[in-house]
Structure formats: C-alpha cells, structure tokens
Motif scaffolding. Structure first.
Motif, PDB file in Angstrom:
ATOM      1  N   LEU A 119      -1.789  -8.233  -1.829  1.00  0.00           N
ATOM      2  CA  LEU A 119      -3.056  -7.995  -1.152  1.00  0.00           C
ATOM      3  C   LEU A 119      -3.630  -9.281  -0.564  1.00  0.00           C
ATOM      4  CD1 LEU A 119      -4.778  -5.687  -3.792  1.00  0.00           C
ATOM      5  CD2 LEU A 119      -3.440  -4.998  -1.803  1.00  0.00           C
ATOM      6  N   ALA A 120      -4.348  -9.125   0.524  1.00  0.00           N
ATOM      7  CA  ALA A 120      -5.097 -10.241   1.089  1.00  0.00           C
ATOM      8  C   ALA A 120      -6.455 -10.275   0.403  1.00  0.00           C
ATOM      9  CB  ALA A 120      -5.260 -10.065   2.597  1.00  0.00           C
ATOM     10  N   SER A 121      -6.674 -11.251  -0.428  1.00  0.00           N
ATOM     11  CA  SER A 121      -7.926 -11.340  -1.177  1.00  0.00           C
ATOM     12  C   SER A 121      -8.719 -12.550  -0.717  1.00  0.00           C
ATOM     13  CB  SER A 121      -7.650 -11.426  -2.689  1.00  0.00           C
ATOM     14  OG  SER A 121      -6.752 -12.476  -2.958  1.00  0.00           O
ATOM     15  N   TYR A 122     -10.029 -12.435  -0.824  1.00  0.00           N
ATOM     16  CA  TYR A 122     -10.931 -13.477  -0.310  1.00  0.00           C
ATOM     17  C   TYR A 122     -11.845 -13.963  -1.431  1.00  0.00           C
ATOM     18  CZ  TYR A 122      -9.514 -11.899   4.339  1.00  0.00           C
ATOM     19  OH  TYR A 122      -8.784 -11.567   5.451  1.00  0.00           O
ATOM     20  N   GLU A 123     -12.294 -15.187  -1.269  1.00  0.00           N
ATOM     21  CA  GLU A 123     -13.240 -15.774  -2.199  1.00  0.00           C
ATOM     22  C   GLU A 123     -14.434 -16.295  -1.401  1.00  0.00           C
ATOM     23  OE1 GLU A 123     -13.371 -19.190  -5.722  1.00  0.00           O
ATOM     24  OE2 GLU A 123     -11.826 -19.240  -4.157  1.00  0.00           O
ATOM     25  N   ALA A 153      -1.111 -11.341   2.511  1.00  0.00           N
ATOM     26  CA  ALA A 153      -0.756  -9.968   2.177  1.00  0.00           C
ATOM     27  C   ALA A 153       0.698  -9.685   2.523  1.00  0.00           C
ATOM     28  CB  ALA A 153      -1.663  -8.998   2.940  1.00  0.00           C
ATOM     29  N   TYR A 201      -2.528  -9.177  -7.628  1.00  0.00           N
ATOM     30  CA  TYR A 201      -2.934  -9.188  -6.229  1.00  0.00           C
ATOM     31  C   TYR A 201      -1.880  -9.832  -5.330  1.00  0.00           C
ATOM     32  CZ  TYR A 201      -7.393  -8.280  -8.493  1.00  0.00           C
ATOM     33  OH  TYR A 201      -8.388  -7.744  -9.267  1.00  0.00           O
ATOM     34  N   SER A 225       0.812  -1.218   0.000  1.00  0.00           N
ATOM     35  CA  SER A 225       0.000   0.000   0.000  1.00  0.00           C
ATOM     36  C   SER A 225       0.845   1.268   0.000  1.00  0.00           C
ATOM     37  CB  SER A 225      -0.927  -0.008   1.227  1.00  0.00           C
ATOM     38  OG  SER A 225      -0.168  -0.147   2.433  1.00  0.00           O
ATOM     39  N   LEU A 258      -9.590 -17.093   2.567  1.00  0.00           N
ATOM     40  CA  LEU A 258      -8.440 -16.252   2.247  1.00  0.00           C
ATOM     41  C   LEU A 258      -7.654 -16.908   1.115  1.00  0.00           C
ATOM     42  CD1 LEU A 258      -6.741 -13.756   3.001  1.00  0.00           C
ATOM     43  CD2 LEU A 258      -5.475 -15.203   4.605  1.00  0.00           C
ATOM     44  N   SER A 285     -16.313 -17.277   3.563  1.00  0.00           N
ATOM     45  CA  SER A 285     -15.267 -16.789   2.660  1.00  0.00           C
ATOM     46  C   SER A 285     -13.938 -17.462   2.998  1.00  0.00           C
ATOM     47  CB  SER A 285     -15.124 -15.263   2.756  1.00  0.00           C
ATOM     48  OG  SER A 285     -14.740 -14.881   4.055  1.00  0.00           O
TER      49      SER A 285
END
Length: 400
Positions: free
Chosen positions: A54-58, A77, A51, A3, A73, A71
C-alpha cells in the motif's frame, strides 16, 4: 498484498501406513515400528509487513504552511503483489528396533516456492531505497536422516547411555526470476559497480547461496598484481564485474548434529555437537586484514611476511602500496569449509542418591556451557556477520 490479491488458499493432507501392524509382519519380534508416510501442503508467507503493498502517508504535525499540514509518502505501492506460496512434498520412513532401543527416521522433501517475496533495491533518486515485489520461483530438495539409540539402558541401577545423530543434505535452485529481477541484475553490471565483497546474485539454474566472483590465476611474480580469467577464458589484469561466475557454494553438502547423554548414579552429562561438511566460504577476513589495508595504521603481520615485495616473489597475497587498493571478489579467497563444534555441554549431579531427603526433598547442582570449542578448516573472524557468545551457567535447584 495487492488490492486484487488479498486472499489465497492454503491446505495440507497426509497419508501414513503402519506396516508393522499388518498380518504379514506378525512374528517379527525385533521390529517395533515400520511406518511409511507422505504429505503435501501449500503454505504462505506470514512474516510480511502489513502495508508492504500500500501507498501510505505520514502527516507533518510539527510544521505547517498557511494553516495546512503537509504529508510524506512512506512507501511505494505494488498493486500486483501476491502471496508467496510454497508447495511442500514429503516422503518419510520411521523405524524402531529391539524394544525401541534404536530409532531411525528418514525423509525426502521437495519444496517449491512461487512468487517469492523480496525487497527490490532502487536508486536513491527515486526517493525510496527499495520496495517489496514477487521476484520468482525457488526449489529446495533435500534428505534428512536421524537416528537415536540406547547403548546402555539400566533404569534399576540408574545407568543410561544414549546416542543421537542427524544429517541434512539440501540443494536449492532458482527456477524462475521475474523481469524486474532480471533488469536489476543487468543494471548492476551496466552501472559498472565494483563491490569489495561478493553480493547475492539471482540467476535461473543457480543456487541462492552461490558465491559469485572472478576466477583468479594468482599473483604475477613479476608485477605483484593479480591475474584473472574473463568469461571467455582469456588472461587479464583488469577485474570486471561482468566476468563473475559461480566459484563456490556456501550451503554445505552435509550438516547436522550428534551427541550423547550419559547418567550414572546421579551424575549426568549431556553433550551436543554440530558439524558442516563440503561447503565453501569467502574469507573476507583475509581481504580486509591483509590486502584492503592502509599501511599507515596497525596491520596484520602477513602484510609484511606474506605479500609480494619484489620481482620473482611467489606469494598468495598481492603487493601492498602506499595508496590503499581494493581487492574485488575473486575465487582466490574461496575456501572449503569443514567445521565441527561442541555447541553445548550440560553436567549435573542429583543429590538424591546421598539419602538427604531428611532435609530436602530434592537437591540438584548443574553446570551449563555453550560454544565450548570450534574446529574449522577456515580461519576467519567470528561475529562479523552474526554475533556469537560463549556462555556459562551454574545452577542449584532445591525442593523442600
């Protein structure tokens, strides 16, 4: 990227001097071009995941709990992930002689990559096998030479014979590694991992393409077991991952291409060769097909003809037992690799010399082939690490 690391500056500049156009070079008719040039650039990595920091979720849309979806992880990140940047220095010389019949180009370069991007592998107990991190600094220095020329250039009689060649000598060195990579190297040793083949290891002052293995004293004629040298130079019969040292360099000292193009009254032949000289190769084929085998199945004939069988035998291969054993990385299988291959061949005939323009404007028949032959100092199976294919192509081109 992280970031706080989303932007980075990239730029380049170059300077060239056409020396042959200076007044003090007047009167040198045989020299067509003499140019000295230099450049500097800062470039960044572009083949990265969108990504990776980044911490992305599904969401789980196929199931729910009390009317709520769950969800998962998808990735860890890394807020500190920053741009990989490469400082590129280059100095070059361009020469042309004899009405451009001979051209020579020479370049010296030095590329230093900082904040190198790589995947850091994690124990599966963390829930993820890896994450992206900046692991250190790598420097590449090298020399590139290329030359091309016409031995025959008679356009009126359609007779042309040209030659070309290139050579690259490159050396890479790990200048600095991150604390995370240092801990990863230590963890590999502390966990007592016993690999069946050499793995990539990063240490400051070493090459990224170095071959790490335990030094071997050969096969003991009395027992048929392999003898090793530990880090202190002491003889031992026990393979230990901490005794691994650099036993070879897979990056060749010299590599490049050469070839020729010949044309004679519509017949054209183009051949392109490639070569590698002075590199090392870990012959995993010998390990997997001779020593790490199960004698209950089909095996290489060298299992019977080249291995130790009884006291006093002097052999290259260790004894083979009923219970399969594993040969760990050892410099016994590090071989010097010198290689020459005919990478491509193109043969064609243009029928315009037969005066058939009454029927067609142009007619050309061509044959193309890749990977024609290969000669190497190392005998190994091909296509295990990267697939290869010998291809043939026959074409007919007609213009009406």
């Amino acid at each position: 990227f992280g970031s706080d690391k989303r932007f980075a500056p990239f730029y380049s500049f170059g300077l060239g001097w056409n020396i042959n156009q200076e007044k003090f070079m007047e009167g040198i008719a045989w020299l067509d071009r003499l140019k000295l040039r230099a450049s500097y650039a800062v470039t960044g990595a572009v083949n990265f995941s969108a990504y990776q920091a980044l911490a992305s979720y599904e969401y789980f849309t196929g199931d729910r709990y009390r009317y709520w979806f769950g969800s998962e992880l998808m990735g860890l990140a890394n807020e500190d992930l920053t741009w990989q940047q490469t400082d590129k220095w280059n100095v070059g010389l361009e020469l042309a002689f004899l009405n451009n019949r001979l051209r020579v180009t020479a370049d010296y370069y030095r590329n230093t990559t900082d904040n190198l991007l790589s995947e850091m592998y994690l124990p599966l107990a963390n829930g993820f096998s890896s994450y992206t991190a900046n692991i250190g600094e790598v420097r590449n220095t090298g020399v590139e030479l290329s030359a091309s020329g016409f031995l025959i250039r008679n356009t009126e009689k359609n007779i042309i014979w040209s030659l070309s060649a290139s050579m690259i000598h490159e050396k890479n060195e790990i200048v600095k590694i991150s604390d995370a990579l240092t801990k990863s190297n230590e963890a590999q040793n502390d966990e007592g991992v016993n690999p069946s083949k050499p793995y990539t290891r990063f240490e400051e002052g070493q090459s990224t393409s170095a071959i790490w293995a335990v030094r071997s004293l050969g096969i003991d004629p009395t027992t048929g077991n392999e003898m090793f040298l530990d880090r202190n130079g002491e003889k031992t019969y026990v393979w230990n991952i901490n005794d691994q040292v650099v036993c070879g360099e897979s990056n060749p000292k010299f590599q490049g291409n050469f070839g020729f193009n010949a044309e004679y009254k519509g017949i054209s032949l183009n051949c392109s060769f490639s070569y590698k000289l002075g590199g090392d190769y870990y012959n995993q084929t010998l390990v997997d097909r001779v020593e790490n085998v199960d004698i209950q199945y089909n095996v290489d004939r060298r299992v019977f003809t080249g291995t130790w069988k009884e006291s006093g035998d002097v052999t290259f291969f260790k004894k083979i037992t009923d219970t399969p054993t594993t040969t760990r990385p050892t410099d016994r299988f590090v071989e010097r690799q010198n290689e020459l291959s005919l990478a491509s061949l193109n043969l064609s005939y243009d029928f315009r010399h037969l005066n058939i323009t009454k029927y067609v404007e142009r007619l050309k028949l061509s044959f193309y082939m890749t990977d024609v032959f290969r000669v190497s100092s190392v005998k190994t199976e091909r296509g295990l690490e990267y697939p290869f294919a010998r291809t043939y192509s026959l074409g007919l081109q007609a213009t009406f």
